[in-house]
Design a protein around this motif. Structure first.
Motif, PDB file in Angstrom:
ATOM      1  N   LEU B 123       0.497  -1.073   0.426  1.00  0.00           N
ATOM      2  CA  LEU B 123       0.314  -0.179   0.028  1.00  0.00           C
ATOM      3  C   LEU B 123       0.717   1.713  -0.359  1.00  0.00           C
ATOM      4  CD1 LEU B 123      -3.038   0.482  -0.349  1.00  0.00           C
ATOM      5  CD2 LEU B 123      -2.406  -0.016   2.170  1.00  0.00           C
ATOM      6  N   VAL B 126       2.141   2.627  -3.656  1.00  0.00           N
ATOM      7  CA  VAL B 126       1.314   2.915  -4.246  1.00  0.00           C
ATOM      8  C   VAL B 126       1.569   4.900  -4.439  1.00  0.00           C
ATOM      9  CG1 VAL B 126      -0.656   3.569  -5.248  1.00  0.00           C
ATOM     10  CG2 VAL B 126      -0.151   1.370  -3.888  1.00  0.00           C
ATOM     11  N   ASP B 127       1.803   5.508  -3.695  1.00  0.00           N
ATOM     12  CA  ASP B 127       1.459   7.297  -3.785  1.00  0.00           C
ATOM     13  C   ASP B 127       2.808   7.853  -4.970  1.00  0.00           C
ATOM     14  OD1 ASP B 127      -0.096   7.575  -3.022  1.00  0.00           O
ATOM     15  OD2 ASP B 127       0.328   8.215  -0.632  1.00  0.00           O
ATOM     16  N   ILE B 130       2.761   5.971  -8.496  1.00  0.00           N
ATOM     17  CA  ILE B 130       1.889   6.894  -8.772  1.00  0.00           C
ATOM     18  C   ILE B 130       2.668   8.608  -9.863  1.00  0.00           C
ATOM     19  CG2 ILE B 130       0.070   8.664  -8.991  1.00  0.00           C
ATOM     20  CD1 ILE B 130      -0.960   5.198  -9.597  1.00  0.00           C
ATOM     21  N   THR B 135       2.546   2.925 -14.164  1.00  0.00           N
ATOM     22  CA  THR B 135       1.308   2.615 -14.308  1.00  0.00           C
ATOM     23  C   THR B 135       0.891   1.601 -13.006  1.00  0.00           C
ATOM     24  OG1 THR B 135       0.923   3.390 -16.323  1.00  0.00           O
ATOM     25  CG2 THR B 135      -0.543   1.289 -16.245  1.00  0.00           C
ATOM     26  N   THR B 136       0.526   1.310 -12.077  1.00  0.00           N
ATOM     27  CA  THR B 136       0.443   0.479 -10.707  1.00  0.00           C
ATOM     28  C   THR B 136      -1.229  -0.388 -10.831  1.00  0.00           C
ATOM     29  OG1 THR B 136       1.325   2.017 -10.136  1.00  0.00           O
ATOM     30  CG2 THR B 136       0.020   0.244  -8.948  1.00  0.00           C
ATOM     31  N   LEU B 138      -3.045  -2.815  -7.796  1.00  0.00           N
ATOM     32  CA  LEU B 138      -2.718  -3.506  -6.385  1.00  0.00           C
ATOM     33  C   LEU B 138      -3.670  -4.566  -6.461  1.00  0.00           C
ATOM     34  CD1 LEU B 138      -1.476  -2.098  -3.922  1.00  0.00           C
ATOM     35  CD2 LEU B 138      -4.232  -1.010  -3.476  1.00  0.00           C
TER      36      LEU B 138
END
Lengths: 250, 250
Positions: B123, B126-127, B130, B135-136, B138
């Motif tokens: 988690l 992610v920030d 981005i 390109t992400t 989860l």
DNA sequence: TCATAATCGTTCACAAACATTCAAAAACAG
DNA sequence: CTGTTTTTGAATGTTTGTGAACGATTATGA
């Protein structure tokens, strides 16, 4: 500039209360008004909060709402009231879905201590949920850059494994004929699916969304409870159904 | 830089109080202000704290538990180098899995601009992903409070829908006999599955993990490439295989 | 609509905190 | 013991955070 102790203090209060007045911050920190204003400007610059007339409100990154000029502490308090009423419907130990979006985000503090288990597709919700000690599951999926919403077949696929007691959705507009609508088709798909997996579905939206129509339809008006503040008579009649809840703002 | 008694003292107070003022440290240690400033600069360089105007604060939860002796400037640079080498293996437009954890986190900046598509269960990644325009996706799953790792059947279920070009895992220990190990069985399950879905699997871990054994086995030593810095001869021989990469630190 | 009050952004002067330099003291090695 | 390196604290000039003052802007109620 880097984070000071005072900044943390402000953010803590903000996470608790969602909306704070400058006077509260001045009193609470002992700093001058100038300093607090500066702090708020700085914290806004790094997207941690949003300034409003008279204070500030916590920012979750799902800000699609284009600068409506009527942002004020009072306005925010109304939204908070909607969130409180919505969260009040949740009973001890229920299993709920919380949509990505600002209004659902504000429900979080009111859910704490109820033993609620939450599933969400809102990345920005997670930190706050965990902070409030709420058991949290995330749907997976594609991370939509700006908003932090999880969408796509991975999100819907993961979602379809669950069944919910209640489901709380945001919407950008509601309309007697066109129902609840939202701009993004991918997010609409997630909302629609979540609703179909829940015993009860609610849409939380303030009165400014009344009569508005957005690009994608999510649900017909009558198929979900609407939690909102004051509505005009015509709209009142249109949305009337047994699950509708109106928040009375005195 | 050497780790002094004073450094330990500062970190202890910091872990207790979360933030400290320089004046407190001056008074508490009996050292001069200059010395304290120097200490803080040094401790910041190895990521144990973050300086703020008037004092210092602990950066994030992941790092809180580490002690001074675990870290040094050299160590920190080595880790960055490991991350750079690992990221360097990724070719244009590949589809990779990035495990939760600090070392894999450091790879992110080096992946930017390559058109990489990343799937992660971290988690906290992610920030940053981005922010770097990557390109992400989860994996979903249960959110493990403190670490922000996604685990459980929902995570593995979502994961099993993917196939990866490469997979980068963290580990708490590697050992000739016991292979790669990690403390948490749930996280181990995710790692194991990710590895089985990848054409190539790598473990990133610095030399301090050599010979260590943790609670749960993830993979045998030879089944993944090991990306690390200097190793002693015995260990070198044990891990030798065609995918092992050793980072030479000058 | 207008008047009044509250809130806001800007500027300025001052104090606190800062990095840097340098010389003295302590630790170390031969 | 002597020369070298490292650590330390004081002095320096610079940067940054702060509060008060003021005029501009925005809400609110008659």
């Amino acid at each position: 500039m880097l984070t000071t102790e005072r900044h943390e203090w402000i953010m803590d209060l903000l996470r608790q209360k969602q909306t704070v007045k400058i006077s509260e911050l001045v009193e609470g920190t002992g700093a001058s008004e100038s300093t607090i204003r500066r702090d708020l400007t700085e914290l806004e610059a790094i997207n941690l909060l949003e300034r409003i007339h008279g204070g500030a409100t916590i920012r979750d990154r799902n800000i699609q709402e284009l600068s409506v000029s009527d942002k004020s502490v009072k306005n925010e308090q109304e939204k908070l009231q909607i969130a409180a009423v919505a969260a009040g419907l949740v009973e001890e130990g229920e299993f709920i879905f919380l949509d990505a979006g600002t209004t659902t985000f504000r429900m979080i503090p009111f859910l704490a201590g109820k033993g609620t288990v939450v599933v969400t597709n809102g990345l920005t919700h997670v930190d706050t949920l965990i902070d409030h000690g709420i058991t949290t599951y995330l749907t997976g999926g594609y991370v939509k850059g700006k908003t932090g919403a999880l969408v796509g077949p991975q999100a819907t696929g993961a979602l379809s494994e669950y069944r919910f007691d209640r489901c709380f959705l945001g919407a950008n507009g509601f309309h007697p004929e066109y129902g609840y609508t939202t701009p993004d088709p991918e997010e609409a798909a997630v909302k629609k699916l979540a609703a179909s997996l829940s015993r009860r579905t609610y849409v939380v939206a303030d009165h400014s969304k009344a009569g508005k129509v957005s690009f994608t339809k999510v649900l017909p008006l009558a198929s979900a409870g609407l939690i909102t503040d004051s509505l005009d008579a015509a709209m009142m009649e249109a949305v009337e159904n047994e699950t509708t809840v109106k928040v009375v703002t005195e």
